[in-house]
Design an enzyme around this catalytic site. Structure first.
Site, mmCIF file in Angstrom:
data_model
loop_
_atom_site.group_PDB
_atom_site.id
_atom_site.type_symbol
_atom_site.label_atom_id
_atom_site.label_comp_id
_atom_site.label_asym_id
_atom_site.label_seq_id
_atom_site.Cartn_x
_atom_site.Cartn_y
_atom_site.Cartn_z
ATOM 1 C CG LEU A 185 39.031 43.385 44.604
ATOM 2 C CD1 LEU A 185 39.526 42.612 45.825
ATOM 3 C CD2 LEU A 185 39.990 44.519 44.272
ATOM 4 C CG ASP A 186 40.544 42.468 37.540
ATOM 5 O OD1 ASP A 186 39.470 43.065 37.329
ATOM 6 O OD2 ASP A 186 41.665 42.899 37.203
ATOM 7 C CE LYS A 187 37.432 32.623 37.809
ATOM 8 N NZ LYS A 187 36.935 31.818 36.693
ATOM 9 C CB THR A 190 42.419 41.118 42.035
ATOM 10 O OG1 THR A 190 42.870 41.529 40.751
ATOM 11 C CG2 THR A 190 42.945 42.094 43.079
ATOM 12 C CE LYS A 242 44.860 41.824 36.940
ATOM 13 N NZ LYS A 242 43.647 41.028 36.834
#
Ligand code: URA
Length: 233
Positions: free
Chosen positions: A102-104, A106, A187
């Site tokens: 997961l993105d930082k 998220t 995104k």
């Protein structure tokens, strides 16, 4: 040498507290002899039994983490707080890694395991594991966004996405279900609609649903049923 209660907790089947209770209740043996001392030190390969069943030194471990924003989905990244930093030190030694990223910024459900073959199966592009995200966007979502997601979006750089389901929840929030995991996919999909994502949280990963009892940064071992469901992949 490691502590007996840590060894049991590292299997992911019991918390440290539960492990201590099991040991004090006389249900644990080490090297064939009952041991009631949670702090007893043992060799890495000393055989341990609980209720007469052998506990592998470091069997596969499966944890559900509620990832908070501000933490990276890797095991080691200089200058960053990683998802492993959220776990107890006993988990550091057993080769856990996140199954997927997961993105930082998220939040939400991340499976941590040391079961490499399972992670490989879950993440393989061919396996099409459903991932459901709750998202909020800057702008107003509408039926055209739902149709575009369902048709399979083509992103600005020509990347073709598989059809995705979008369920509108309010003017600017929705659940979106992806069956693949391209880089920054949600995104990028919403950016291509001119509605940048302002908040993103994964609420489901295959058969696993984020446990609402877990606060951000908290984790727990998968239940037996969850583990069986995820291992069926
Ligand atoms: N899609 C994104 O854009 N970011 C994530 O972290 C997960 C899916």
């Amino acid at each position: 040498m490691e502590r007996l209660d840590k060894r049991l907790a590292a299997t992911g089947r019991w918390s440290r507290k539960e492990a201590r209770e099991l040991i004090r209740a006389g249900r644990v043996s080490v090297d064939g002899a009952p041991c009631r001392a949670p702090e007893a030190k043992l060799d890495e390969d000393a055989p341990v039994w609980v209720d007469g069943a052998a506990i592998p030194a470091h069997g596969p471990v499966y944890l559900m983490l509620h990832k908070p924003a501000g933490v990276v989905s890797s095991t080691d990244e200089p200058g960053e707080r990683t998802v492993l930093d959220l776990l107890g030190e006993e988990y550091r030694k057993i080769g856990l890694f996140p199954a997927g990223r997961l993105d930082k910024d998220t939040e939400g459900l991340l499976l941590l395991t040391n079961d490499g073959p399972l992670a490989h199966r879950l993440l393989s592009p061919k396996s099409h594991v459903d991932k459901v995200y709750y998202m909020e966007v800057d702008g107003a979502l509408d039926g055209d966004d739902v149709l575009a997601a369902r048709a399979g979006m083509v992103l600005g750089d020509g990347t073709i996405c598989l059809p995705a389901d979008m369920e509108l929840l309010s003017r600017n929030s929705a659940h979106i279900t992806l069956r693949e995991g391209k880089y920054h996919q949600v995104k990028r999909m919403l950016a291509s609609r001119g509605k940048p994502v302002t908040y993103l949280k994964r609420v489901r990963f295959g058969p696993l649903e984020l446990d609402e009892k877990l606060d951000k940064g908290e984790w727990r071992p998968l239940t037996r049923e969850e583990q069986a469901a995820v291992c069926r992949h």
